[in-house]
Scaffold this active site. Structure first.
Site, PDB file in Angstrom:
ATOM      1  N   HIS A 102       0.861  -1.187   0.000  1.00  0.00           N
ATOM      2  CA  HIS A 102       0.000   0.000   0.000  1.00  0.00           C
ATOM      3  C   HIS A 102       0.900   1.242   0.000  1.00  0.00           C
ATOM      4  CE1 HIS A 102      -2.784   3.065   1.355  1.00  0.00           C
ATOM      5  NE2 HIS A 102      -3.760   2.261   0.972  1.00  0.00           N
ATOM      6  N   GLU A 178      -4.147   2.137  -7.350  1.00  0.00           N
ATOM      7  CA  GLU A 178      -4.448   3.219  -6.422  1.00  0.00           C
ATOM      8  C   GLU A 178      -3.549   4.413  -6.732  1.00  0.00           C
ATOM      9  OE1 GLU A 178      -6.567   1.950  -2.695  1.00  0.00           O
ATOM     10  OE2 GLU A 178      -4.473   1.773  -2.228  1.00  0.00           O
TER      11      GLU A 178
HETATM   12  P1  PGA Z   1      -9.398   6.194   0.526  1.00  0.00           P
HETATM   13  O1  PGA Z   1      -8.203   5.160   0.722  1.00  0.00           O
HETATM   14  O2  PGA Z   1     -10.592   5.418   0.040  1.00  0.00           O
HETATM   15  O3  PGA Z   1      -9.618   6.786   1.895  1.00  0.00           O
HETATM   16  O4  PGA Z   1      -8.943   7.198  -0.463  1.00  0.00           O
HETATM   17  C1  PGA Z   1      -8.028   4.102  -0.174  1.00  0.00           C
HETATM   18  C2  PGA Z   1      -6.849   3.269   0.257  1.00  0.00           C
HETATM   19  O5  PGA Z   1      -5.904   3.809   0.841  1.00  0.00           O
HETATM   20  O6  PGA Z   1      -6.816   2.055   0.021  1.00  0.00           O
END
Ligand code: PGA
Length: 257
Positions: A102, A178
């Site tokens: 992540h 992401e």
């Molecule tokens: P968020 O985070 O939905 O708060 O933007 C997503 C993540 O970090 O997986």
């Protein structure tokens, strides 16, 4: 002819936003409603509490269709690694998924591409399905380097996965796209951009002929307002949801959108 709905995964990454009691209360208070969401045709709900709440939450949802994931695991198997949690321990307490790489781990805890590889290996050794997070920074996006950044992050991972035996084909691997600039900011790429990138990820992964079933997720400011549009993006098999997943009504809105 009845159409079978394609699977869509909702992965709730609670980060350190819900402490132990809050995580347990969330599950207890919304128990039936969470089960009802997970029973929507084609919907898979995976909750990722902090380590300490995994076993408890898993016991609450034992024998249901809700699965539990961890937000991280150690890159090592066992040994003198104070404060770390092994993939084996996670598997022993009923965890089935694990987030790997992540951007908060990469940025705040200096995780490298190499430690991401190690964590993928550890999770596969213990039959945990890795959810491998990749994404470009704001700077890379502005310099039109999105695909370079994603390609770099994917290459070593796919090379590693390609070395696994072909008998692993029934196992699933998840890639979560992401964009770093979209996480926790309320900013989201358009559905067209998400579609373009997710289809590109699928195609790129296919080129490595990895012996796993690969799903591609989108994550970054998914909420009740952004989900309906993002869901239209072809090639997206689910969402990785951060802050919006700790509010049950918002999570419900996302699943039902
Ligand atoms: P968020 O985070 O939905 O708060 O933007 C997503 C993540 O970090 O997986």
């Amino acid at each position: 002819m009845t159409m079978v709905k394609k699977p869509f995964f909702y992965i709730a990454n609670w980060k350190m936003n819900l402490h132990f009691h809050a995580a347990v209360s969330f599950c207890a208070e919304n128990y039936e409603a969470l089960l009802a969401l997970a029973e929507q045709e084609g919907s898979y709900l995976i909750l990722c509490p902090s380590y300490i709440a995994i076993e408890h939450v898993n016991n609450m949802f034992r024998d249901t269709t809700i699965s539990i994931g961890a937000q991280n695991c150690s890159e090592h198997n066992q040994g003198a690694y104070t404060g770390e949690v092994s993939a084996q321990s996670l598997a022993e307490i009923g965890c089935r998924y694990v987030l790997v790489g992540h951007s908060e781990r990469r940025n705040i805890y200096q995780e490298t591409d190499d430690s991401v590889l190690q964590k993928i290996m550890r999770s596969l050794e213990h039959s945990l399905r890795p959810i491998i997070c990749i994404g470009e920074t704001q700077d890379e996006r502005e310099k039109n380097l999105t695909y370079d950044a994603l390609g770099r992050q994917l290459e070593a991972v796919c090379r590693l996965l390609a070395t696994y035996p072909s008998s692993d084909i029934s196992k699933s691997i998840f890639f979560a796209y992401e964009p770093v600039w979209a996480i926790g900011t309320g900013l989201v790429p358009t559905a067209e951009e998400v579609q373009q990138v997710c289809l590109w990820i699928k195609k790129t992964v296919q080129q490595y002929e990895i012996p796993f079933r690969a799903y591609v997720l989108y994550g970054g400011s998914v909420n009740g307002d952004t989900a309906p549009d993002l869901k239209k993006a072809e090639g997206v098999n689910g969402f990785l949801i951060g802050s919006a997943s700790i509010d049950f009504q918002t999570l419900r809105k996302i699943v039902l959108s």
